[in-house]
Design a protein around this motif. Sequence first.
Motif, PDB file in Angstrom:
ATOM      1  N   PRO A   1      46.710  29.489  32.360  1.00 40.98           N
ATOM      2  CA  PRO A   1      47.057  28.725  33.563  1.00 40.98           C
ATOM      3  C   PRO A   1      45.844  28.383  34.421  1.00 40.98           C
ATOM      4  O   PRO A   1      45.827  27.336  35.081  1.00 40.98           O
ATOM      5  CB  PRO A   1      48.026  29.644  34.305  1.00 40.98           C
ATOM      6  N   SER A   2      44.819  29.230  34.410  1.00 37.87           N
ATOM      7  CA  SER A   2      43.611  28.951  35.185  1.00 37.87           C
ATOM      8  C   SER A   2      42.875  27.740  34.634  1.00 37.87           C
ATOM      9  O   SER A   2      42.445  26.850  35.382  1.00 37.87           O
ATOM     10  CB  SER A   2      42.682  30.170  35.193  1.00 37.87           C
TER      11      SER A   2
ATOM     12  N   ASP B   1      48.992  33.733  35.712  1.00 31.91           N
ATOM     13  CA  ASP B   1      48.827  33.012  36.971  1.00 31.91           C
ATOM     14  C   ASP B   1      47.386  32.538  37.073  1.00 31.91           C
ATOM     15  O   ASP B   1      46.474  33.145  36.494  1.00 31.91           O
ATOM     16  CB  ASP B   1      49.169  33.935  38.150  1.00 31.91           C
ATOM     17  N   SER B   2      47.181  31.470  37.806  1.00 33.67           N
ATOM     18  CA  SER B   2      45.830  30.946  37.982  1.00 33.67           C
ATOM     19  C   SER B   2      45.041  31.830  38.938  1.00 33.67           C
ATOM     20  O   SER B   2      45.518  32.195  40.018  1.00 33.67           O
ATOM     21  CB  SER B   2      45.880  29.517  38.531  1.00 33.67           C
TER      22      SER B   2
ATOM     23  N   TRP C   1      49.969  37.918  44.555  1.00 34.01           N
ATOM     24  CA  TRP C   1      49.480  38.293  43.234  1.00 34.01           C
ATOM     25  C   TRP C   1      50.315  39.444  42.693  1.00 34.01           C
ATOM     26  O   TRP C   1      51.057  40.082  43.449  1.00 34.01           O
ATOM     27  CB  TRP C   1      47.997  38.689  43.285  1.00 34.01           C
ATOM     28  N   ARG C   2      50.205  39.715  41.400  1.00 38.99           N
ATOM     29  CA  ARG C   2      50.992  40.789  40.793  1.00 38.99           C
ATOM     30  C   ARG C   2      50.616  42.139  41.397  1.00 38.99           C
ATOM     31  O   ARG C   2      49.452  42.386  41.739  1.00 38.99           O
ATOM     32  CB  ARG C   2      50.796  40.816  39.276  1.00 38.99           C
TER      33      ARG C   2
ATOM     34  N   GLU D   1      53.348  32.881  31.534  1.00 38.06           N
ATOM     35  CA  GLU D   1      53.670  33.937  32.492  1.00 38.06           C
ATOM     36  C   GLU D   1      52.457  34.401  33.287  1.00 38.06           C
ATOM     37  O   GLU D   1      52.610  35.149  34.251  1.00 38.06           O
ATOM     38  CB  GLU D   1      54.275  35.130  31.754  1.00 38.06           C
TER      39      GLU D   1
ATOM     40  N   ASP E   1      46.110  35.247  32.119  1.00 42.51           N
ATOM     41  CA  ASP E   1      45.768  34.391  33.252  1.00 42.51           C
ATOM     42  C   ASP E   1      44.749  33.308  32.892  1.00 42.51           C
ATOM     43  O   ASP E   1      44.508  32.395  33.691  1.00 42.51           O
ATOM     44  CB  ASP E   1      45.226  35.237  34.404  1.00 42.51           C
TER      45      ASP E   1
ATOM     46  N   GLU F   1      44.888  24.514  35.249  1.00 44.58           N
ATOM     47  CA  GLU F   1      44.785  24.053  36.639  1.00 44.58           C
ATOM     48  C   GLU F   1      43.473  23.309  36.865  1.00 44.58           C
ATOM     49  O   GLU F   1      43.451  22.256  37.506  1.00 44.58           O
ATOM     50  CB  GLU F   1      44.894  25.220  37.611  1.00 44.58           C
TER      51      GLU F   1
END
Length: 497
Positions: A363-364, A380-381, A399-400, A378, A360, A367
């Motif tokens: 991507p964070s 996520d932010s 969220w996951r 794969e 994570d 962004e």
Amino acid sequence: MSSPKSQEQPNVLLITVDQMRFDCLSIAGHPVVETPNLDELVRSGVRFSNAYTATPSCVPARAAIFTGQSQRTHGRVGYQDCVPWNYKETLPGELAKAGYHTQCIGKMHVYPARNLMGFHNVMLHDGYLHHNRNNHNIPMREHYDQVDDYLQWLRERVPGADLLDLGLDCNASTVARPWHLAEKYHPTNWVVTQSIDFLRRRDPGKPFFLWMSFVRPHPPFDPPQAYMDLYDEADIPESIVGDWAETSDPDGAGLSPTTRRGLVPKRRLSKAIAAYYALITHLDHQIGRFLQALNEYGEQNNTVIMFTSDHGELLGDHNLFGKSLPYEGSAHVPFIVNDPGNRLGLKRGMVADQVVELRDIMPSVLEVAGVPVPKAVEGDSIWKLASAQNENGGAPPAWRSHLHGEHTSGILSTHWVTDGKEKFIWYSQTGEEQFFDLTDDPQELHNAIADEDRQERIRYWRSILIQELAGREEGYTDGMQLITGREQTAVLSHIRI
């Protein structure tokens, strides 16, 4: 002087340490460890209390940071050196293309070691890596004289110095002693000294991405004397031992200075734990040193800060040491974000409990920088989880639901799934299973795999793991059950050369 472009794109400071447990923060309630600067980053930022590394050892964990991918995709599912890193899109590479001045100082642990991985420049200290010191069978011969910038720097100041001078092993050591030279020569100080110099020599017309990557508190356990003294008379709590742990040591494995398991002599273990804590406080103070310099250069309020570790350290929990295993001391890591300029609208002092992972980070960061996230990423932010807007009610952000982790380690190879509240573990070579209720039993003291009232949850988590392993080249499942004893590998075939 802050750069004019930095008003549009903030600087990003990624601080990683090596082998730091999730619970070694004063602000998280640790009864002994002192971490005033990290505590302040938490107090004025956000701490993620359920951060994990899906593959808890150095090489695969760093692959997740560089690529933003799960271990199934980046292909490193265990520890194996000397496999080339040929990823098309990397975190520093995407930032460099977007106009950032990118720099890594410290540990990268890639191959070949001087692979820039998208950085404009690297200054390396990966610690003592055996394949660089014993390289006679390695195709790309890389000796320390080529790949370790810290050692060259040290020898210019202390002729004849070497990383082995203390007689301590670089991995899984239970032996500790103080650093023998002036503190300014310690590798932790070196990372900060070079990072401060980067602030001086960076391109002032660009925002920067600085990865400040420390080797400690990874062994050797060699804190400067002042920090060892800080914990000399501390009331060091004993390591926790679950009802499932091996409590005998018939072959005397615990007597080895580099043991992964066994009963270590009590005095030696207590000293090693104290030195581990001392290394963390030393790191904390040096991070504070850098943050002061960042402020002096006028960049603090224009810099987004992230702090984490690549994996933890079992430190005698359940009579185990080191990393790679799925237990909390090994796989659960600290994860802190801070935004001094408050451009992200973080809820200061918040503790977020969603399960986040090292994938994570990419991507964070992208962004924050306003850089498109590659489709191959794969992770996520995490910013939506840390926003002050979340306290106004409404549906929680998507969220996951869980994380799949694994690590190839011979007979101790494992796969595991967790949502931060429960954890199911499967030893792929023996078929042994474990189940822990992390809400009621956060220290994993009781293996509830045989408890009658847990069987429905165990079946649920087993089915989740079967789904995660479907289609894997090793053949761990036929879609209906887990299959024990399949041939394992540390590197999946799609990235082998």
